[in-house]
Design a protein around this motif. Structure first.
Motif, PDB file in Angstrom:
ATOM      1  N   ILE A 457      30.397  44.024  26.044  1.00 46.07           N
ATOM      2  CA  ILE A 457      30.530  44.897  27.215  1.00 46.07           C
ATOM      3  C   ILE A 457      31.283  44.179  28.341  1.00 46.07           C
ATOM      4  O   ILE A 457      32.037  44.787  29.086  1.00 46.07           O
ATOM      5  N   ILE A 458      31.110  42.853  28.397  1.00 43.80           N
ATOM      6  CA  ILE A 458      31.834  42.095  29.427  1.00 43.80           C
ATOM      7  C   ILE A 458      33.347  42.194  29.188  1.00 43.80           C
ATOM      8  O   ILE A 458      34.126  42.379  30.118  1.00 43.80           O
ATOM      9  N   GLU A 459      33.738  42.128  27.929  1.00 40.57           N
ATOM     10  CA  GLU A 459      35.176  42.247  27.638  1.00 40.57           C
ATOM     11  C   GLU A 459      35.708  43.587  28.145  1.00 40.57           C
ATOM     12  O   GLU A 459      36.811  43.666  28.663  1.00 40.57           O
ATOM     13  N   ARG A 460      34.879  44.639  28.021  1.00 44.01           N
ATOM     14  CA  ARG A 460      35.337  45.954  28.493  1.00 44.01           C
ATOM     15  C   ARG A 460      35.341  46.019  30.021  1.00 44.01           C
ATOM     16  O   ARG A 460      36.247  46.561  30.627  1.00 44.01           O
ATOM     17  N   LEU A 461      34.304  45.413  30.619  1.00 48.31           N
ATOM     18  CA  LEU A 461      34.207  45.433  32.087  1.00 48.31           C
ATOM     19  C   LEU A 461      35.409  44.766  32.751  1.00 48.31           C
ATOM     20  O   LEU A 461      35.882  45.202  33.800  1.00 48.31           O
ATOM     21  N   VAL A 462      35.896  43.714  32.094  1.00 47.76           N
ATOM     22  CA  VAL A 462      36.985  42.926  32.665  1.00 47.76           C
ATOM     23  C   VAL A 462      38.254  43.769  32.856  1.00 47.76           C
ATOM     24  O   VAL A 462      39.005  43.565  33.817  1.00 47.76           O
ATOM     25  N   ILE A 463      38.454  44.754  31.989  1.00 47.97           N
ATOM     26  CA  ILE A 463      39.667  45.576  32.065  1.00 47.97           C
ATOM     27  C   ILE A 463      39.766  46.233  33.450  1.00 47.97           C
ATOM     28  O   ILE A 463      40.820  46.252  34.071  1.00 47.97           O
ATOM     29  N   GLY A 464      38.630  46.720  33.949  1.00 43.32           N
ATOM     30  CA  GLY A 464      38.645  47.329  35.282  1.00 43.32           C
ATOM     31  C   GLY A 464      38.540  46.301  36.392  1.00 43.32           C
ATOM     32  O   GLY A 464      39.281  46.348  37.380  1.00 43.32           O
ATOM     33  N   LEU A 465      37.645  45.343  36.208  1.00 44.88           N
ATOM     34  CA  LEU A 465      37.366  44.396  37.310  1.00 44.88           C
ATOM     35  C   LEU A 465      38.549  43.500  37.647  1.00 44.88           C
ATOM     36  O   LEU A 465      38.699  43.061  38.773  1.00 44.88           O
ATOM     37  N   LYS A 466      39.411  43.231  36.674  1.00 47.05           N
ATOM     38  CA  LYS A 466      40.513  42.302  36.956  1.00 47.05           C
ATOM     39  C   LYS A 466      41.487  42.888  37.984  1.00 47.05           C
ATOM     40  O   LYS A 466      42.284  42.166  38.571  1.00 47.05           O
ATOM     41  N   LYS A 467      41.392  44.201  38.218  1.00 46.65           N
ATOM     42  CA  LYS A 467      42.294  44.824  39.201  1.00 46.65           C
ATOM     43  C   LYS A 467      41.713  44.752  40.612  1.00 46.65           C
ATOM     44  O   LYS A 467      42.365  45.113  41.574  1.00 46.65           O
ATOM     45  N   SER A 468      40.471  44.308  40.735  1.00 48.18           N
ATOM     46  CA  SER A 468      39.833  44.285  42.064  1.00 48.18           C
ATOM     47  C   SER A 468      40.234  43.041  42.838  1.00 48.18           C
ATOM     48  O   SER A 468      40.468  41.991  42.264  1.00 48.18           O
ATOM     49  N   ASN A 469      40.260  43.200  44.161  1.00 45.36           N
ATOM     50  CA  ASN A 469      40.523  42.025  45.005  1.00 45.36           C
ATOM     51  C   ASN A 469      39.232  41.365  45.418  1.00 45.36           C
ATOM     52  O   ASN A 469      39.218  40.238  45.891  1.00 45.36           O
ATOM     53  N   SER A 470      38.147  42.115  45.328  1.00 47.86           N
ATOM     54  CA  SER A 470      36.895  41.631  45.896  1.00 47.86           C
ATOM     55  C   SER A 470      35.720  42.305  45.200  1.00 47.86           C
ATOM     56  O   SER A 470      35.875  43.399  44.644  1.00 47.86           O
ATOM     57  N   MET A 471      34.581  41.666  45.212  1.00 51.48           N
ATOM     58  CA  MET A 471      33.374  42.303  44.659  1.00 51.48           C
ATOM     59  C   MET A 471      32.130  41.681  45.299  1.00 51.48           C
ATOM     60  O   MET A 471      32.204  40.575  45.863  1.00 51.48           O
ATOM     61  N   TYR A 472      31.026  42.407  45.214  1.00 51.03           N
ATOM     62  CA  TYR A 472      29.741  41.840  45.630  1.00 51.03           C
ATOM     63  C   TYR A 472      28.864  41.610  44.410  1.00 51.03           C
ATOM     64  O   TYR A 472      28.946  42.361  43.429  1.00 51.03           O
ATOM     65  N   ILE A 473      28.038  40.583  44.516  1.00 52.39           N
ATOM     66  CA  ILE A 473      27.007  40.377  43.490  1.00 52.39           C
ATOM     67  C   ILE A 473      25.684  40.268  44.248  1.00 52.39           C
ATOM     68  O   ILE A 473      25.545  39.411  45.132  1.00 52.39           O
ATOM     69  N   LEU A 474      24.772  41.158  43.964  1.00 54.97           N
ATOM     70  CA  LEU A 474      23.536  41.247  44.754  1.00 54.97           C
ATOM     71  C   LEU A 474      22.300  41.081  43.877  1.00 54.97           C
ATOM     72  O   LEU A 474      22.304  41.461  42.701  1.00 54.97           O
ATOM     73  N   GLY A 475      21.274  40.505  44.464  1.00 55.85           N
ATOM     74  CA  GLY A 475      20.015  40.367  43.739  1.00 55.85           C
ATOM     75  C   GLY A 475      18.872  40.321  44.734  1.00 55.85           C
ATOM     76  O   GLY A 475      19.094  40.322  45.953  1.00 55.85           O
TER      77      GLY A 475
END
Ligand code: M6R
Length: 613
Positions: A457-475
């Motif tokens: 699933i990570i391989e699939r996620l990367v297809i979209g995420l690689k186009k982002s300039n920024s992201m948040y990771i929350l916990g």
């Protein structure tokens, strides 16, 4: 922070040291790769030749045909620029005016500006902007005054203030390499018919398994059949200090993976098991826990990833021993050391055992009388040597600049420590303690199941995420340090901006950035019964602003609403969650880096071991 290597050999035993020099240096490239250079005594002509330039080692070797030369001795350097731009003149080795003395240096000479001014007044001509070049001219200067070069070398060392690991080659003494160590790491590798110097052990492993770790203030020289070490004018008997290393060379190499980072992520199940067994069979943890039990204040520090492991420890210490540990980022030590004393203990977490910020924190606390416990992966490194007690992780050599396997082994060691203190404090009964220690045996399994469940699933996620300039990771709670660590991995290897926050904090400012499509990753830790509702609320807040929401969680979060993608990694409880939730974030960072054409093993502007403040 740079890497240095030196080799001198009896030509009857090793006819050409050049391959050792080039290969040894390449294994040090993780310490910096702004420029590289070689100085060596050519076989036959016995002349000192120097080749250096900006760029990676392979490029420098190729452009000058370095590997086509034959050398009887040599020194080499890979640089992480501090003083002066990364260009050809500033690349090491540096030379004296007569071009007979070559020097490579790792560290910073604090008083170089005064020394340079004085040397210029004496008629020396400088070519570079580096602090290092002053050493070459000092050596030249004093060799005119002293009866032999070793005396000149010692005199020059007395003038230096700061951190250094130095190797020096003089054309007139072709088989001798002078060295000195103060703060920056340096080791001697003992061979048959040759001896070597290097900043670390893996770079010398293909040639020898016998090493001497030099201490601060030691200096001397190596020849093919001789090692001479002195400190403050007295010879040192080093024979009892020889360490024999059992790591396999394969451990230090890629083992079929395209990158060290991936290899090291995949090794986690094994090294967690090995660290577990090591912790179980030694007294390290018990002794360290006794130190903590006898103190009133517990501080814990580290830099980068090691700081994040420190935050995980704070969580577990409160959960399992009902004790407060005060975590701080190592470079900010003065605010905290002020409050320490003989009633305090400081835990210094450092995989390399050489990070200068952590070492300075250690020294400041030690000065105030605090007891020091190190958690490190490198036997014989400086931080363990200056600590009262060391708990060693057994991750093996980590070559990728990004810390991966060492993070989880640090977490494991620190969790053992929390459990042990919980037992001493009577917070845990003997049987609760035993059950929890038994549960930790599954740390490697948690990592392996999670890698298995999340890789695709990570391989699939990367297809979209690689186009982002920024992201948040929350916990939340335990998820916070894991989110910090995930964000550090993403930004350092993929160069995509990634910021981590406690999920509850996001609406106090960070949410202002969220617009349709903005990626927000949630790290959902146990206990789900306790955190589910709140995380659910945080996800909905993001979703309402159009965020693209992804959740990595332990089992129990499958039915969460508002997450576009939910990845569950197994049924892990509180003590095992880090081993299951960290690898997917590491893999995500790695895959993003590869998808974007970055080199995950050597991210730009970084170095594996940071020995400058
Ligand atoms: O060797 P140390 O653990 O002391 O290193 C501390 C940091 O420089 C290190 O953890 C750094 O943040 C990582 N390489 C990042 O992946």
């Amino acid at each position: 922070m740079c890497g240095i290597v030196g080799v001198t050999a009896d030509p009857d035993q090793v006819p050409n040291v050049m391959p050792m020099l080039v290969q040894g240096l390449k294994r040090l490239e993780y310490r910096g790769y702004d420029s590289a250079g070689f100085a060596f005594i050519e076989c036959g002509s016995q002349k000192l030749l120097v080749f250096k330039n900006k760029g990676r080692i392979d490029d420098v070797v190729r452009s000058y045909g370095v590997s086509t030369y034959c050398a009887i001795s040599g020194i080499a350097h890979t640089r992480w620029a501090t003083h002066g731009a990364p260009n050809q003149v500033n690349a090491h080795p540096h030379l004296d005016c007569n071009k007979k003395i070559a020097i490579v240096h790792n560290g910073i000479i604090k008083n170089f500006a005064e020394l340079r001014e004085w040397l210029v007044e004496q008629g020396h001509r400088f070519e570079s902007d580096t602090d290092t070049e002053v050493i070459a001219h000092l050596l030249e200067h004093f060799s005119r005054e002293e009866r032999d070069f070793f005396s000149a070398f010692k005199k020059a060392l007395r003038m230096l203030e700061g951190a250094y690991a130095i190797a020096v080659l003089h054309e007139d003494e072709p088989l001798r390499i002078y060295f000195a160590r103060n703060i920056s790491p340096l080791l001697i590798g003992l061979g048959i018919g040759f001896n070597m110097l290097s900043s670390d052990i893996p770079s010398m492993l293909p040639y020898t398994r016998r090493f001497i770790v030099l201490n601060d203030g030691e200096y001397g020289y190596i020849e093919p059949y001789r090692v001479h070490i002195e400190k403050e004018g007295r010879s040192i008997d080093w024979r009892a200090r020889i360490t024999t290393i059992t790591w396999s060379l394969e451990d230090a190499e890629k083992g079929g993976y395209p990158h060290y980072m991936l290899k090291e992520i995949m090794e986690q199940p094994r090294v967690l098991y090995e660290t577990y067994m090591g912790l179980l069979s030694s007294r390290e943890v018990e002794d360290a826990a006794k130190i903590l039990a006898d103190t009133d204040k517990i501080f814990i520090t580290g830099a980068g990833t090691s700081y994040h492991a420190s935050l995980v420890f704070t969580y577990y210490l409160s959960l399992l021993a009902r004790e407060l540990a005060i975590p701080f980022i190592a470079s900010e030590y003065s605010t905290y050391s002020r409050l320490s004393g003989s009633d305090s203990a400081l835990i210094v977490v450092s995989q390399s055992g050489e990070t200068i910020d952590s070492l300075q924190a250690l020294r400041a606390f030690k000065k105030k009388g605090a007891k020091i416990i190190a958690v490190s992966n490198v036997i014989g490194s400086t931080i363990p040597r200056e600590s009262d007690k060391t708990i060693y992780t057994r991750a093996g050599p980590e070559i990728g600049v990004a810390a991966t396997k060492t993070f989880l082994t640090q977490v494991l060691a620190l969790t053992f420590l929390s459990l042990r203190l919980g037992l001493i404090r009577g917070v845990l009964t003997q049987s609760e303690y035993k059950d929890l220690v038994n549960e930790l045996k599954r740390a490697g399994e948690a990592a392996s199941v999670s890698i298995e469940k999340s890789s695709r699933i990570i391989e699939r996620l990367v297809i979209g995420l690689k186009k982002s300039n920024s992201m948040y990771i929350l916990g939340r709670e335990l998820g916070v340090p894991l989110a910090y660590e995930g964000a550090l991995k993403v930004k350092e290897v993929s160069y995509i901006h990634a910021e981590a926050y406690p999920a509850g904090e996001s609406k106090h400012g960070p949410i202002a950035l969220v617009e349709p499509g903005f990626p927000v990753i949630f790290v959902a830790t146990p206990p789900a019964e306790h955190l589910f509702e709140k995380l659910q609320g945080n996800i909905m807040e993001m979703k309402a602003r159009g965020a693209s929401t992804i959740l990595f969680g332990v089992d129990g979060y499958e039915d969460v609403k508002g997450a576009d993608i939910v990845v569950t990694v197994g049924p892990w409880g509180e003590v095992l969650a880090p081993y299951a939730l960290t690898p997917p974030l590491q893999l995500l960072a790695y895959r993003l880096a590869v998808a974007l054409g970055r080199d995950p093993d050597k991210p730009r502007n970084l170095a594996k071991t940071v020995t400058v403040e």
